[in-house]
Design an enzyme around this catalytic site. Structure first.
Site, short mmCIF file in Angstrom:
data_model
loop_
_atom_site.label_atom_id
_atom_site.label_comp_id
_atom_site.label_asym_id
_atom_site.label_seq_id
_atom_site.Cartn_x
_atom_site.Cartn_y
_atom_site.Cartn_z
N SER A 29 0.84 -1.20 0.00
CA SER A 29 0.00 0.00 0.00
C SER A 29 0.88 1.24 0.00
CB SER A 29 -0.87 -0.01 1.26
OG SER A 29 -1.56 1.21 1.39
N HIS A 85 0.38 4.42 1.00
CA HIS A 85 0.44 5.41 2.08
C HIS A 85 1.16 4.93 3.33
CE1 HIS A 85 -3.08 4.26 4.82
NE2 HIS A 85 -3.27 3.46 3.81
N CYS A 137 -12.88 0.80 18.34
CA CYS A 137 -14.07 1.24 19.05
C CYS A 137 -15.27 0.67 18.32
CB CYS A 137 -14.12 2.75 19.07
SG CYS A 137 -15.49 3.36 20.03
C1 LIG Z 1 -1.24 -4.88 7.47
C2 LIG Z 1 -2.21 -4.03 6.73
N1 LIG Z 1 -2.91 -4.55 5.72
C3 LIG Z 1 -3.79 -3.83 5.00
C4 LIG Z 1 -4.02 -2.50 5.30
C5 LIG Z 1 -5.00 -1.73 4.48
O1 LIG Z 1 -4.32 -0.89 3.59
P1 LIG Z 1 -5.04 0.38 2.92
O2 LIG Z 1 -5.22 1.38 4.02
O3 LIG Z 1 -4.10 0.82 1.86
O4 LIG Z 1 -6.34 -0.09 2.37
C6 LIG Z 1 -3.32 -1.92 6.37
C7 LIG Z 1 -3.61 -0.52 6.76
O5 LIG Z 1 -3.69 -0.21 7.93
C8 LIG Z 1 -2.40 -2.69 7.09
O6 LIG Z 1 -1.70 -2.17 8.11
#
Ligand SMILES: Cc1ncc(COP(=O)(O)O)c(C=O)c1O
Length: 387
Positions: free
Chosen positions: A195, A197, A322
């Protein structure tokens, strides 16, 4: 007020170089990468350069990269793209909700799912995966690094088990990408999600590695984008950002730059443990990504500590969710065997490339005094100290 951001596992700032690389692709090079005219061909070439950079970060061919909207979509595409109602899936109790809730949905349509446990350090035992195999097992999905604790799973032995059993292997590497080297061939996985971000590219862009020959049922129907694996006009600026961030992540890994982050994390962790009593590291003793420290502060409500630190300018988080007004302890920490009270008393500190040592010093000043003040106010603290 000075504001310090130690919540990079939630999201990380777009690096200036990444932003600069993206900027021309909003208004100047705005073409649709599927158009055959100059504008389209210009963006197509840039998208393919970015694909090559992302492929290099995970060690695959550019044609094996499918751009997605992020980690959630990559995880969903891997699971729903492969599994049907007659199949069996093996996953773990500590996965991100993008995997866990997808697995739950698959169960509701008849797919069988085994959730393997983790030990006290947060590690899956590959032998538990081997034992969970069934004749109809189609996919194993185990995350590379946990988002709350940073604990790194033994993905290579799991890849071997999957290959021996002729079962697909997917790994959610969203929190690992850019923080540790990734080589899909060495891991032996067929699918791997990342991902943008979480690695200093923008929100809303990600990628799924799909090993050549792996046939996925697409989630979206439309044009033949991404070799018919993901319909929809490409998010060109996002893709360019992800490509640049991947390039920079590779350079940083090659230059040993992540050691600077792990040194800051270790300093923060060791000093906090030395200065604050009744605290400890969740995931201690397991290999971890270099930027994450998940600590418990007994006799404290984690949410209260997050708010108190935020009021003083330090942004961190709990893994708690939450739901319906009540704070549920983290499913990851409870799966590791933490009692609910200790899980609720846990905080995640996650560093990024933009952080500096003076920010660690600021946090080292702030955390012990804030914990002490909250413990002073805590009825739990008084109950134990008056015994
Ligand atoms: C381990 C993990 N998988 C998947 C995601 C989801 O990614 P995205 O926010 O790009 O949908 C996150 C985001 O917190 C994550 O930490």
């Amino acid at each position: 007020m000075r504001r310090i951001y130690f919540d990079n596992n939630a999201t990380s700032p777009v690096l200036p170089e990444v932003f600069r690389a993206m900027k021309p692709y909003f208004a100047e090079h705005f073409g649709n990468a599927s158009s055959i005219h100059h504008h389209g061909q210009e963006t197509r070439a840039a998208v393919e350069r970015a694909r090559a950079s992302v492929a290099a970060l995970v060690g695959c061919r550019p044609s094996e990269i499918v751009f997605t909207s992020g980690g959630t979509e990559g995880d969903n595409l891997a699971l729903f793209g492969l599994l049907g109602s007659a199949d069996h899936l093996i996953t773990s109790t500590i996965e991100h909700h993008a995997v866990l809730n997808s697995s739950k949905h698959l169960q509701s349509v008849g797919c069988e799912v085994t959730y393997v446990p983790v030990d006290g350090r947060g590690l899956v035992d590959p032998d538990d995966i081997r034992r969970a195999l069934r004749p109809n097992t189609k996919l194993i999905t185990i995350m590379m690094a946990n988002n709350e604790t940073g604990v790194l799973q033994k993905v290579e032995p799991i890849g071997k088990i999957a290959a021996e059993a002729d079962v697909y292997f997917h790994s959610d590497a969203v929190q690992a990408a850019g923080k540790v080297p990734i080589d899909v061939k060495r891991i032996g996985c067929d699918l791997l999600s990342i991902s943008g971000h979480k690695m200093h590219a923008p929100q809303g862009i990600g990628a799924l590695y799909v090993r050549k020959g792996t046939v996925l049922q697409p989630m979206f129907y439309g044009g033949n984008h991404e070799r018919s694996r993901r319909a929809g006009t490409e998010n060109v600026p996002g893709i360019i950002g992800l490509g640049k961030a991947a390039e920079m992540a590779q350079q940083a890994l090659n230059a040993g730059d992540l050691e600077r982050i792990s040194a800051m994390r270790d300093r923060f962790e060791q000093r906090t443990l030395a200065e604050v009593e009744a605290t400890g590291v969740n995931g201690d003793g397991a290999p971890r990504i270099p930027n994450t420290s998940n600590l418990y502060f007994d006799l404290i409500e984690g949410e209260a500590l997050v708010i108190a630190l935020d009021l003083k300018g330090l942004a961190v988080s709990t893994g708690a969710a939450c739901s319906s007004g009540a704070i549920e302890p983290s499913h990851v920490l409870t799966a590791m065997g933490l009692p609910p009270a200790r899980a609720r008393a846990s905080l995640r500190f996650s560093l990024g490339k933009q952080n500096h040592l003076d920010e660690v010093e600021f946090a080292l000043d702030l955390v012990p005094q804030t914990v002490a003040r909250l413990r002073e106010l805590s009825p739990l603290h008084h109950a134990t100290t008056s015994k």
